[in-house]
Design an enzyme around this catalytic site. Structure first.
Site, short mmCIF file in Angstrom:
data_model
loop_
_atom_site.label_atom_id
_atom_site.label_comp_id
_atom_site.label_asym_id
_atom_site.label_seq_id
_atom_site.Cartn_x
_atom_site.Cartn_y
_atom_site.Cartn_z
N ILE A 21 0.83 -1.21 0.00
CA ILE A 21 0.00 0.00 0.00
C ILE A 21 0.87 1.26 0.00
CG2 ILE A 21 -1.70 1.30 1.36
CD1 ILE A 21 -2.79 -1.45 2.34
N TYR A 155 -3.16 -6.12 16.79
CA TYR A 155 -3.31 -5.32 15.56
C TYR A 155 -4.58 -4.49 15.63
CZ TYR A 155 -3.59 -4.33 10.50
OH TYR A 155 -3.67 -3.71 9.27
P1 NAD Z 1 3.37 -4.69 3.58
O1 NAD Z 1 3.86 -5.73 4.53
O2 NAD Z 1 3.27 -5.03 2.13
O3 NAD Z 1 4.26 -3.36 3.71
C1 NAD Z 1 4.61 -2.83 4.95
C2 NAD Z 1 5.89 -2.01 4.79
O4 NAD Z 1 6.20 -1.45 6.08
C3 NAD Z 1 7.09 -2.84 4.36
O5 NAD Z 1 7.77 -2.19 3.31
C4 NAD Z 1 7.95 -2.91 5.63
O6 NAD Z 1 9.34 -3.02 5.37
C5 NAD Z 1 7.60 -1.60 6.30
N1 NAD Z 1 7.89 -1.61 7.73
C6 NAD Z 1 7.55 -2.59 8.63
N2 NAD Z 1 8.03 -2.27 9.84
C7 NAD Z 1 8.67 -1.08 9.72
C8 NAD Z 1 9.36 -0.23 10.63
N3 NAD Z 1 9.54 -0.59 11.91
N4 NAD Z 1 9.87 0.92 10.16
C9 NAD Z 1 9.73 1.29 8.86
N5 NAD Z 1 9.09 0.51 7.96
C10 NAD Z 1 8.57 -0.65 8.38
O7 NAD Z 1 1.95 -4.26 4.17
P2 NAD Z 1 0.74 -3.43 3.54
O8 NAD Z 1 -0.39 -4.35 3.39
O9 NAD Z 1 1.19 -2.60 2.41
O10 NAD Z 1 0.39 -2.50 4.81
C11 NAD Z 1 0.64 -1.10 4.84
C12 NAD Z 1 -0.24 -0.49 5.92
O11 NAD Z 1 -1.61 -0.72 5.60
C13 NAD Z 1 -0.05 -1.09 7.31
O12 NAD Z 1 -0.17 -0.08 8.29
C14 NAD Z 1 -1.21 -2.05 7.43
O13 NAD Z 1 -1.56 -2.31 8.76
C15 NAD Z 1 -2.27 -1.28 6.70
N6 NAD Z 1 -3.40 -2.08 6.24
C16 NAD Z 1 -3.22 -3.12 5.39
C17 NAD Z 1 -4.31 -3.86 4.96
C18 NAD Z 1 -4.19 -5.02 4.02
O14 NAD Z 1 -5.18 -5.75 3.84
N7 NAD Z 1 -3.03 -5.25 3.39
C19 NAD Z 1 -5.59 -3.51 5.41
C20 NAD Z 1 -5.75 -2.43 6.27
C21 NAD Z 1 -4.64 -1.72 6.68
#
Ligand code: NAD
Length: 250
Positions: A21, A155
């Site tokens: 995202i 979470y």
């Molecule tokens: P993802 O795992 O693809 O990407 C997460 C990114 O965050 C990665 O690049 C990772 O390296 C980085 N990251 C993790 N810990 C970190 C830290 N301590 N410092 C800096 N960077 C860090 O996940 P995503 O699905 O793209 O999620 C992005 C956001 O969206 C998150 O906050 C997640 O909770 C939220 N979200 C995701 C979904 C879903 O269904 N994928 C739904 C609702 C909310």
């Protein structure tokens, strides 16, 4: 009339911008004209993403306030301003709560809540000095409902807190030019949801629970963030924009 959605001349920082995202948000901000800094713990993937987007990369671990402070300093020194901060880094851990260890509870809260606060504080300080700015935190529908069937209390609690932290900061900072909002996605196809999508029971529950009958692509979340970052959202603060294919209507 000037396009209220343009981000020409603005500087933006996206945490967790290396993939998923965050990378889609970084692309959306670039497409809207912003100078974008992709910020991530993962420098290899983050640099590659930044290069692909014509963005810049800055490393930070959002769980360490000195690290995110330094990343914001770097952006301000390089670009002279910070106008948009997207605090998006997040992790998930699925484990029954009665067996959840202190370490795993803390790890999730540390990235998903402490990290969002540290990032808001670092960006907010700078934005208050310049008298303008837009902060967008990535919340989740999990801040509004408890997901099923997978257990993820840490979470869900962190995401509910992100939504309320957003409102709290909006109350403190909006009359000094800094708007603070959140975007709460439903299920999105990324690394974070891979395990669930590969599990028949979870995938069925997720798709059956979503009126649109599918998960989102990351690029479908980005426009909500671009909107909140832009002048088009000039009277939006403390709001949570849910982008969930209808999951929370049932
Ligand atoms: P993802 O795992 O693809 O990407 C997460 C990114 O965050 C990665 O690049 C990772 O390296 C980085 N990251 C993790 N810990 C970190 C830290 N301590 N410092 C800096 N960077 C860090 O996940 P995503 O699905 O793209 O999620 C992005 C956001 O969206 C998150 O906050 C997640 O909770 C939220 N979200 C995701 C979904 C879903 O269904 N994928 C739904 C609702 C909310």
């Amino acid at each position: 009339m000037t396009n209220p959605y343009t981000l020409e001349g603005r500087t933006a920082l996206v945490t967790g911008g290396a993939q998923g995202i965050g990378a889609a948000i970084a692309k959306g901000l670039c497409d809207a004209g912003a100078r974008v800094f992709v910020c991530d713990l993962d420098a290899d993937v983050g640099k590659a993403t930044a290069e692909q987007l014509g963005a810049e990369f800055v490393a930070a671990d959002v769980t360490d306030s000195t690290s995110i402070d330094a990343a914001v300093d770097h952006v301000v020194q390089t670009a002279d301003s910070l106008d948009v901060a997207v605090n998006n880094a997040g992790i998930v851990h699925n484990h029954p709560s009665e067996h959840l260890s202190d370490e795993d509870w803390r790890r999730v809260l540390s990235v998903n809540l402490d990290g969002v606060f540290y990032s808001c504080r670092a960006a907010g300080k700078r934005m208050l000095e310049q008298g303008s700015g837009s902060i967008i935190n990535t919340g989740s529908m999990s801040g509004h409902i408890a997901n099923r069937p997978q257990p993820q209390s840490a979470y869900n609690a962190a995401k509910a807190a992100v939504v309320h932290l957003t409102k709290s900061l909006a109350g403190e900072w909006s009359d000094r030019g800094v708007r603070v909002n959140s975007v709460s996605p439903g299920y999105v196809g990324t690394e974070l949801t891979k395990r669930g999508m590969n599990n028949d029971e979870w995938r069925r529950a997720w798709l059956d629970g979503t009126p649109m009958g599918r998960v989102a692509e990351p690029r479908e979340i980005a426009p909500a963030v671009v909107f909140l970052a832009s002048e088009a959202a000039s009277f939006c603060t403390g709001t949570d924009l849910v982008v969930d294919g209808g999951y929370t209507v049932w």
